[in-house]
Scaffold this motif. Sequence first.
Motif, short mmCIF file in Angstrom:
data_model
loop_
_atom_site.label_atom_id
_atom_site.label_comp_id
_atom_site.label_asym_id
_atom_site.label_seq_id
_atom_site.Cartn_x
_atom_site.Cartn_y
_atom_site.Cartn_z
N GLU A 81 0.44 -11.10 -38.11
CA GLU A 81 -0.26 -9.90 -37.76
C GLU A 81 -0.73 -10.02 -36.37
O GLU A 81 -1.32 -11.04 -36.04
CB GLU A 81 -1.16 -9.64 -38.88
N VAL A 120 1.71 -3.80 -43.91
CA VAL A 120 1.24 -4.90 -42.76
C VAL A 120 2.45 -4.72 -41.90
O VAL A 120 3.31 -5.24 -42.33
CB VAL A 120 0.93 -6.04 -43.63
N LEU A 122 3.86 -7.07 -38.74
CA LEU A 122 3.94 -8.12 -38.09
C LEU A 122 4.69 -8.27 -36.68
O LEU A 122 5.59 -7.30 -36.54
CB LEU A 122 4.78 -8.94 -39.00
#
Length: 179
Positions: A81, A120, A122
Amino acid sequence: MATDPAEPSRLDYVSFVDYAIERVLGELPGVDPLAMRFVLTLHRATSALVYDLESSVHRPRGWSWPGFRVLFALWLAGPLEGKRVAELTGMSRAAVSALANTLERDGLVARGPAEQDRRVVLLEITPAGHEAISSAFTAHNDREQAWAASLTGEELRTLIGLLEKLMTGSAASDVKRRF
């Protein structure tokens, strides 16, 4: 080697430290000259080292020093992240995001959702990014070796130990960090 304060035009990058300490002590006698010399010298050495690496290795490849740091973190620890890249590189999240845009545009980094939580995002190094960073790191390490050659192995180990002690010492808990 104190330089005559009447001759500041004769100062160079290194002699300015002596000059600055002398002048500050003249203005503020309670200042700790050893602490001042430590910070000025460490900053100047770091700046010279980073400038050398950036100008001789990274700029010719179209990267900045921060861009290299992002690629390096993703190369070795990715996919990550953006906030983790910021933590590992000592940069702000905003800086990492801006750099990721540039590195993605150049085909060196890709963004994608995390498997465990699709919300999320990445950052991951691409095959082209892997090739670019691994070949750049060889030249980078050549410059590291040139800088390290000024010291003996024992001096290097001592310096590394002292810098690690500085980073984990009592002041380290109060240090403001960028991320």
